[in-house]
Enzyme design. Structure first.
Site, short mmCIF file in Angstrom:
data_model
loop_
_atom_site.label_atom_id
_atom_site.label_comp_id
_atom_site.label_asym_id
_atom_site.label_seq_id
_atom_site.Cartn_x
_atom_site.Cartn_y
_atom_site.Cartn_z
N THR A 231 43.73 58.97 3.77
CA THR A 231 44.56 58.21 2.84
C THR A 231 45.15 58.99 1.67
OG1 THR A 231 43.02 56.45 3.28
CG2 THR A 231 44.47 56.13 1.40
N ARG B 206 41.76 47.43 12.95
CA ARG B 206 40.78 47.82 11.92
C ARG B 206 41.49 48.15 10.59
NH1 ARG B 206 40.34 52.42 8.61
NH2 ARG B 206 38.21 52.60 7.87
N ASP C 217 39.40 50.42 3.28
CA ASP C 217 39.48 50.07 1.86
C ASP C 217 40.91 50.00 1.32
OD1 ASP C 217 39.38 52.96 2.43
OD2 ASP C 217 39.77 53.14 0.28
N GLY D 265 39.13 58.19 1.67
CA GLY D 265 37.87 58.55 2.32
C GLY D 265 37.44 57.51 3.32
N GLY E 22 36.64 54.40 4.78
CA GLY E 22 37.03 53.09 4.28
C GLY E 22 35.91 52.07 4.29
N1 GLY Z 1 40.41 55.22 3.56
C1 GLY Z 1 41.21 54.76 4.60
C2 GLY Z 1 40.53 54.09 5.67
O1 GLY Z 1 39.33 54.24 5.84
O2 GLY Z 1 41.19 53.40 6.39
#
Ligand code: GLY
Length: 286
Positions: free
Chosen positions: A150, A178, A181, A202, A204
């Site tokens: 991300t 799916r 975060d 990181g 999520g």
């Molecule tokens: N941090 C992005 C995700 O896990 O989708």
């Protein structure tokens, strides 16, 4: 006008191979410049965050937009969010296919009632609100870098307004539908003019289970941005996975921290408008 602007962008909490270093640095600086050009002439934090993230979404070295990793079906499914700290408006899209810039779909959502739309509903919203559409397969970059994460940005503008944004292709080989975060306020991002702004990257599931952005917002006033991130993300060991975060407060104090091997971060402000870029925390002290 309160007289100060600040912009932080990041290209993901991840491992950066030596051959990827240059693209990470130049990409983050290009994204930074897109935002600082707006902030420097009185543009809004919301516009700056969107402009910066659009650059990162265009570059295949970042796991967002065109560089997104593929889900278990070999598709690019993306999540993105924007938050306006002046109004606490949130716009977020999840598991979205077929748009060029998911952050602009999130931006189009910002003044609408729903906080988060996903999948076919997010696509229909983007289409009906003139967000640029593309064939989903055209978003599969030939030279994307697997294992990346991300991107995000946080900004403080000359009027004292704070904004935060995220964009991601999610986790490689993830189940269809799916979401981590990144599209969830209080998990991957938050902004409130009275407290500050934060954007995370990181693993999520781990970040969401910690409600990490909410923890950071709760600690910024007492600890300052950097220590607030460190305190929250130090708990990643309880849930597993790497993470990194950027944050700022209404006084223009900034911070960033990560437990991932690398975290590409660029920072500029009214006092240092050309900006700087780092690939990990230790580099900041070199
Ligand atoms: N941090 C992005 C995700 O896990 O989708």
């Amino acid at each position: 006008m309160k007289g100060r602007w600040v912009l932080l962008v990041h290209g993901g909490a991840k491992e950066i191979e030596p051959h990827e270093e240059e693209d990470n640095r130049t990409g983050c600086l290009e994204a930074l410049q897109a935002g600082t050009e707006l902030l420097g002439r009185g543009g809004s934090a919301v516009d700056a965050v969107e402009a910066s993230i659009r650059v990162l979404e265009r570059l295949p070295v970042f796991n967002a937009g065109f560089g997104s990793v593929l889900n278990v079906r070999g598709e690019v499914e993306m999540c993105a969010a924007m938050m306006d700290g002046a109004t606490l408006d949130v716009g977020a899209v999840g598991a979205l296919m077929g748009v060029r810039h998911p952050v602009s779909a999130a931006r189009a959502m910002l003044r609408k009632e729903p906080v988060l739309l996903a999948g076919a509903g997010a696509f229909a919203f983007a289409r009906d609100n003139h967000v640029e559409l593309v064939a989903p397969e055209s978003m599969v970059a030939a030279h994307r870098e697997d294992g990346h994460d991300t991107v995000g940005a946080v900004a403080l503008d000359l009027n004292g307004n704070i904004a935060a944004g995220t964009s991601t292709g999610g986790l490689e080989d993830a189940a269809k539908g799916r979401m981590g975060d990144s599209p969830m306020p209080g998990c991957g991002f938050y902004a409130d003019n009275k407290i500050g702004g934060v954007a995370l990257s990181g693993h999520g599931e781990g970040i969401a289970r910690l409600a990490a952005a909410a923890q950071i917002m709760g600690a910024i006033k007492q600890l300052g941005p950097e220590q607030a991130i460190e305190k929250a993300l130090s708990q990643m060991e309880r849930v597993g996975g790497d993470a990194g975060g950027i944050a700022l407060d209404p006084d223009g104090r900034t911070g960033w921290w990560h437990n991932s091997p690398h975290f590409a971060v660029a920072l500029a402000s009214r006092d240092a408008p050309d900006g700087r870029v780092w690939l990990h925390k230790a580099e900041e002290k070199e």
